[in-house]
Write a protein that holds these residues in place. Structure first.
Motif, PDB file in Angstrom:
ATOM      1  N   UNK A 140      17.806  -1.859   0.514  1.00 27.88           N
ATOM      2  CA  UNK A 140      17.979  -3.073   0.531  1.00 27.88           C
ATOM      3  C   UNK A 140      19.393  -3.661   0.404  1.00 27.88           C
ATOM      4  N   UNK A 141      19.800  -2.947  -0.731  1.00 25.34           N
ATOM      5  CA  UNK A 141      21.361  -3.321  -0.871  1.00 25.34           C
ATOM      6  C   UNK A 141      22.440  -2.945   0.189  1.00 25.34           C
ATOM      7  N   UNK A 142      21.957  -1.590   0.793  1.00 19.30           N
ATOM      8  CA  UNK A 142      22.859  -0.973   1.998  1.00 19.30           C
ATOM      9  C   UNK A 142      22.785  -1.934   2.987  1.00 19.30           C
ATOM     10  N   UNK A 143      21.544  -2.497   3.436  1.00 14.95           N
ATOM     11  CA  UNK A 143      21.231  -3.266   4.525  1.00 14.95           C
ATOM     12  C   UNK A 143      22.209  -4.632   4.528  1.00 14.95           C
ATOM     13  N   UNK A 144      22.071  -5.148   3.231  1.00 16.99           N
ATOM     14  CA  UNK A 144      22.683  -6.332   2.859  1.00 16.99           C
ATOM     15  C   UNK A 144      24.206  -6.187   2.947  1.00 16.99           C
ATOM     16  N   UNK A 145      24.785  -5.235   2.440  1.00 17.77           N
ATOM     17  CA  UNK A 145      26.070  -4.866   2.377  1.00 17.77           C
ATOM     18  C   UNK A 145      26.696  -4.692   3.974  1.00 17.77           C
ATOM     19  N   UNK A 146      25.925  -4.165   4.792  1.00 24.51           N
ATOM     20  CA  UNK A 146      26.234  -3.900   6.200  1.00 24.51           C
ATOM     21  C   UNK A 146      25.840  -5.086   7.059  1.00 24.51           C
ATOM     22  N   UNK A 147      25.213  -6.248   6.423  1.00 21.54           N
ATOM     23  CA  UNK A 147      24.681  -7.151   7.346  1.00 21.54           C
ATOM     24  C   UNK A 147      23.647  -6.899   8.488  1.00 21.54           C
ATOM     25  N   UNK A 148      22.881  -6.005   7.861  1.00 17.79           N
ATOM     26  CA  UNK A 148      21.647  -5.562   8.646  1.00 17.79           C
ATOM     27  C   UNK A 148      20.256  -6.575   8.091  1.00 17.79           C
ATOM     28  N   UNK A 149      19.453  -7.012   8.977  1.00 17.65           N
ATOM     29  CA  UNK A 149      18.282  -7.715   8.813  1.00 17.65           C
ATOM     30  C   UNK A 149      17.240  -6.898   8.147  1.00 17.65           C
ATOM     31  N   UNK A 150      16.368  -7.457   7.515  1.00 18.53           N
ATOM     32  CA  UNK A 150      15.178  -6.640   6.923  1.00 18.53           C
ATOM     33  C   UNK A 150      13.890  -7.149   7.193  1.00 18.53           C
ATOM     34  N   UNK A 151      12.991  -6.238   8.058  1.00 15.15           N
ATOM     35  CA  UNK A 151      11.770  -6.486   8.473  1.00 15.15           C
ATOM     36  C   UNK A 151      10.842  -5.885   7.685  1.00 15.15           C
ATOM     37  N   UNK A 152       9.999  -6.652   7.046  1.00 15.06           N
ATOM     38  CA  UNK A 152       8.842  -6.010   6.046  1.00 15.06           C
ATOM     39  C   UNK A 152       7.560  -6.022   6.862  1.00 15.06           C
ATOM     40  N   UNK A 153       7.293  -4.530   6.986  1.00  6.60           N
ATOM     41  CA  UNK A 153       5.991  -4.325   7.490  1.00  6.60           C
ATOM     42  C   UNK A 153       4.868  -4.134   6.230  1.00  6.60           C
ATOM     43  N   UNK A 154       3.621  -4.363   6.506  1.00  5.87           N
ATOM     44  CA  UNK A 154       2.717  -4.189   5.487  1.00  5.87           C
ATOM     45  C   UNK A 154       3.086  -5.197   4.421  1.00  5.87           C
ATOM     46  N   UNK A 155       3.281  -6.348   4.598  1.00  6.33           N
ATOM     47  CA  UNK A 155       3.649  -7.044   3.640  1.00  6.33           C
ATOM     48  C   UNK A 155       2.507  -7.719   2.543  1.00  6.33           C
ATOM     49  N   UNK A 156       1.202  -7.489   3.048  1.00  3.90           N
ATOM     50  CA  UNK A 156       0.022  -7.716   2.338  1.00  3.90           C
ATOM     51  C   UNK A 156      -0.418  -6.453   1.745  1.00  3.90           C
ATOM     52  N   UNK A 157       0.438  -5.335   1.437  1.00  4.78           N
ATOM     53  CA  UNK A 157      -0.153  -4.130   1.055  1.00  4.78           C
ATOM     54  C   UNK A 157      -1.299  -3.540   1.788  1.00  4.78           C
ATOM     55  N   UNK A 158      -0.990  -3.515   3.121  1.00  2.76           N
ATOM     56  CA  UNK A 158      -2.128  -3.023   3.984  1.00  2.76           C
ATOM     57  C   UNK A 158      -3.424  -3.761   3.804  1.00  2.76           C
ATOM     58  N   UNK A 159      -3.194  -5.153   3.413  1.00  2.00           N
ATOM     59  CA  UNK A 159      -4.581  -5.978   3.515  1.00  2.00           C
ATOM     60  C   UNK A 159      -4.934  -5.909   2.026  1.00  2.00           C
ATOM     61  N   UNK A 160      -4.258  -5.211   1.150  1.00  2.00           N
ATOM     62  CA  UNK A 160      -5.236  -4.974  -0.466  1.00  2.00           C
ATOM     63  C   UNK A 160      -4.895  -6.648  -1.002  1.00  2.00           C
ATOM     64  N   UNK A 161      -3.635  -7.164  -0.569  1.00  2.00           N
ATOM     65  CA  UNK A 161      -3.441  -8.634  -1.331  1.00  2.00           C
ATOM     66  C   UNK A 161      -4.260  -9.628  -0.879  1.00  2.00           C
ATOM     67  N   UNK A 162      -5.077  -9.635   0.304  1.00  2.00           N
ATOM     68  CA  UNK A 162      -6.175 -10.058   0.783  1.00  2.00           C
ATOM     69  C   UNK A 162      -7.490 -10.484  -0.026  1.00  2.00           C
TER      70      UNK A 162
END
Length: 344
Positions: free
Chosen positions: A194-216
């Motif tokens: 994450x820090x590397x992406x932010x240093x370089x101006x790269x956007x971050x796309x979060x897959x499985x943000x629900x822990x593959x459905x676990x947090x449902x």
């Protein structure tokens, strides 16, 4: 829900603008089992776009290419102009085995095939789905750069790349987005990637943000697994780890009840609160689940809320790795040096 409810964000520093929440489309075209009716999935995609979720995420391997065809159908009738289309190449399944490909000939052929399946002239964001550890990243990105220059793709992305791979790729052509697993129970990326992406101006796309459905629904999720659901093999869902992880869900659920939202909405809101350079892409096959997910955008978390969640879901408080050992080499991968490459 009106589209005004979904804010827009700049993904990376190269000019791509997307909805602040995307739609992961993989499960709409399963690898096995009973396929979802195309009409239902097209209705869901168009409902999402009409609701302001215009960032659609697919890949050539989803449903053995059926997912790209589905997305293409859904974008007919003037929908394409409203959509930011992201697809991926490089993850291959043949003869019962998985492989990763990043050589230039494959890159070009994969792009041509995706353009045909989706039936578009240009892909907005084209990711390398997994990193080919046999091919220097400079070689793969060099071919993608040519595809940008030819107008076949607009922006380049990487998925599951190490910080050093991201830097090397970005030096060849600006990387617009890195897709990675980021959620309350997958936080290892916060140390370096994450820090590397932010240093370089790269956007971050979060897959499985629900822990593959676990947090449902927590451990009840396993009751809904089909026999061929790959999640059954994931270490975090194994009995020796699940009981511990279920306690984590219970604590998150307690906070959600205090906040007056569903635990899934709280987990998504936590990702949204990481910054305006982050876009989670929860997937679903049901309009009612989509509607619930989109309401996460209106959940407000204080610094105290964030600290409480992060103390519960610290990086060392989740039992089990993200993948089983057979595919762990796909995580945050490096490539050999450019000097080692021979096109022969």
């Amino acid at each position: 829900m009106a589209s005004a409810a979904v804010r827009r964000i700049k993904l990376g520093s190269q000019g791509l603008e997307v909805s602040a929440q995307g739609l992961g489309c993989a499960r709409m075209s399963p690898f096995s089992g009973t396929p979802k009716p195309d009409s239902d999935m097209i209705a869901l995609i168009r409902h999402a776009v009409g609701s302001g979720v215009t960032f659609l995420d697919t890949a050539d391997v989803y449903g053995f290419s059926a997912n790209e065809v589905l997305i293409g159908k859904a974008m007919k009738g003037g929908v394409r102009e409203k959509v930011e289309l992201a697809t991926k190449f490089g993850l291959c399944y043949a003869d019962g085995k998985w492989d990763v490909q990043g050589n230039p000939v494959y890159v070009r052929a994969a792009c041509k095939a995706s353009l045909k399946r989706v039936d578009v002239d240009c892909i907005d964001l084209y990711y390398q789905h997994r990193i080919d550890t046999r091919v220097p990243i400079e070689v793969t990105i060099g071919e993608l750069k040519k595809l940008v220059e030819e107008g076949k793709i607009k922006y380049i992305g990487l998925s599951e790349a190490s910080a050093s791979t991201i830097r090397r790729a970005h030096a060849v052509h600006p990387i617009t987005a890195v897709q990675l697993e980021w959620s309350l129970w997958s936080r290892d990326v916060e140390a370096e990637i994450i820090p590397t992406c932010r240093e370089l101006g790269i956007g971050i796309v979060a897959y499985s943000p629900l822990g593959r459905g676990f947090f449902s629904v927590g451990s009840k999720l396993l009751e809904n697994f089909s026999e061929d659901d790959f999640r059954q093999k994931l270490p975090r869902f194994q009995p020796e780890n699940l009981a511990h992880n279920a306690k984590l869900f219970d604590r998150v659920n307690e906070i959600a009840q205090r906040k007056g939202c569903a635990p899934s909405q709280l987990a998504l809101a936590w990702v949204h609160h990481q910054g305006n350079d982050v876009c989670p892409i929860p997937g679903t096959t049901k309009i009612e689940n989509f509607n619930q997910n989109i309401r996460a955008l209106s959940v407000k978390l204080s610094s105290e809320d964030m600290a409480e969640l992060e103390s519960i879901a610290s990086a060392d408080n989740v039992k089990g790795s993200r993948y089983d050992s057979s595919i762990s080499t796909w995580e945050n991968s490096d490539t050999p040096p450019l000097s080692s490459w021979s096109a022969a």
